[in-house]
Scaffold this motif. Structure first.
Motif, PDB file in Angstrom:
ATOM      1  N   ASP A  75      -9.818   8.789   9.961  1.00  0.00           N
ATOM      2  CA  ASP A  75      -8.502   8.262  10.346  1.00  0.00           C
ATOM      3  C   ASP A  75      -7.642   7.876   9.150  1.00  0.00           C
ATOM      4  OD1 ASP A  75      -9.426   8.614  12.919  1.00  0.00           O
ATOM      5  OD2 ASP A  75      -9.770   6.473  13.282  1.00  0.00           O
ATOM      6  N   CYS A  76      -8.263   7.479   8.069  1.00  0.00           N
ATOM      7  CA  CYS A  76      -7.520   6.988   6.898  1.00  0.00           C
ATOM      8  C   CYS A  76      -7.558   7.962   5.726  1.00  0.00           C
ATOM      9  CB  CYS A  76      -8.072   5.625   6.470  1.00  0.00           C
ATOM     10  SG  CYS A  76      -7.969   4.384   7.760  1.00  0.00           S
ATOM     11  N   LYS A  77      -7.915   9.203   6.001  1.00  0.00           N
ATOM     12  CA  LYS A  77      -8.109  10.197   4.937  1.00  0.00           C
ATOM     13  C   LYS A  77      -6.891  10.308   4.016  1.00  0.00           C
ATOM     14  CE  LYS A  77      -7.764  14.460   5.902  1.00  0.00           C
ATOM     15  NZ  LYS A  77      -7.859  15.796   6.435  1.00  0.00           N
ATOM     16  N   ASP A  78      -5.705  10.432   4.586  1.00  0.00           N
ATOM     17  CA  ASP A  78      -4.508  10.626   3.758  1.00  0.00           C
ATOM     18  C   ASP A  78      -4.234   9.430   2.847  1.00  0.00           C
ATOM     19  OD1 ASP A  78      -4.137  13.101   4.921  1.00  0.00           O
ATOM     20  OD2 ASP A  78      -2.716  12.359   6.409  1.00  0.00           O
ATOM     21  N   ILE A  79      -4.381   8.235   3.391  1.00  0.00           N
ATOM     22  CA  ILE A  79      -4.159   7.027   2.595  1.00  0.00           C
ATOM     23  C   ILE A  79      -5.230   6.909   1.508  1.00  0.00           C
ATOM     24  CG2 ILE A  79      -4.040   4.499   2.649  1.00  0.00           C
ATOM     25  CD1 ILE A  79      -1.637   5.892   3.959  1.00  0.00           C
ATOM     26  N   ALA A 117      -2.510   3.377   7.136  1.00  0.00           N
ATOM     27  CA  ALA A 117      -2.686   4.614   7.900  1.00  0.00           C
ATOM     28  C   ALA A 117      -1.962   4.527   9.237  1.00  0.00           C
ATOM     29  CB  ALA A 117      -4.172   4.902   8.115  1.00  0.00           C
ATOM     30  N   ARG A 118      -2.049   3.372   9.887  1.00  0.00           N
ATOM     31  CA  ARG A 118      -1.340   3.196  11.162  1.00  0.00           C
ATOM     32  C   ARG A 118       0.171   3.265  10.964  1.00  0.00           C
ATOM     33  NH1 ARG A 118      -5.211  -1.185  12.131  1.00  0.00           N
ATOM     34  NH2 ARG A 118      -6.843  -0.323  13.447  1.00  0.00           N
ATOM     35  N   LYS A 120       1.750   4.852   8.611  1.00  0.00           N
ATOM     36  CA  LYS A 120       2.101   6.234   8.316  1.00  0.00           C
ATOM     37  C   LYS A 120       2.115   7.059   9.599  1.00  0.00           C
ATOM     38  CE  LYS A 120       1.093   9.839   5.007  1.00  0.00           C
ATOM     39  NZ  LYS A 120       0.325  10.196   3.833  1.00  0.00           N
TER      40      LYS A 120
END
Length: 135
Positions: A75-79, A117-118, A120
């Protein structure tokens, strides 16, 4: 005049090549980070599946933690990738693994990353998900 143009052209070419190499390296690091994160998430999911049938409370708790870790990494991969790039984490698997484990186990960091992440995701979907983080 020609004597002045040649050094300027050479300098411009060197700067352009250096900039393109830097961008290519940054993209390679990003792809490497993403692959490592997905590998880590898969390992956590496999661990959770392997021990999920156990009856002992401590083992069940470990399976739950592994599932939570997998969800966090996915869920937080991009961040996580953005943070690793800004921290200049070395493009070595053990360095990335260390960063990921530390990010998950440090509760304040984990909450900060999850909240980012949320936020974004809310920007992409247009939702207002700025409520409190519960983890």
């Amino acid at each position: 005049m020609k004597k002045l143009i040649t050094p300027i052209m050479t300098l411009t070419l060197i700067l352009c090549l250096g900039f393109s190499v830097a961008l290519a390296g940054e993209k390679a690091d990003t792809a490497f980070y993403q692959n490592c994160i997905m590998d880590k998430a898969l390992k956590c999911e496999q661990k959770a599946r392997t021990i999920s049938g156990a009856s002992h409370k401590e083992v069940m708790a470990e399976a739950t933690t592994a599932r939570d870790q997998a969800a966090f990494y996915r869920d937080c991969k991009d961040i996580l990738v953005e943070r690793m790039a800004s921290c200049q984490v070395a493009s070595q698997r053990h360095c990335v693994e260390h960063y990921l484990i530390k990010a998950y186990h440090d509760k304040s960091v984990r909450q900060e990353i999850a909240q980012a992440a949320r936020a974004k995701m809310a920007l992409h979907t247009g939702d207002n998900l700025s409520g409190p983080v519960t983890q």
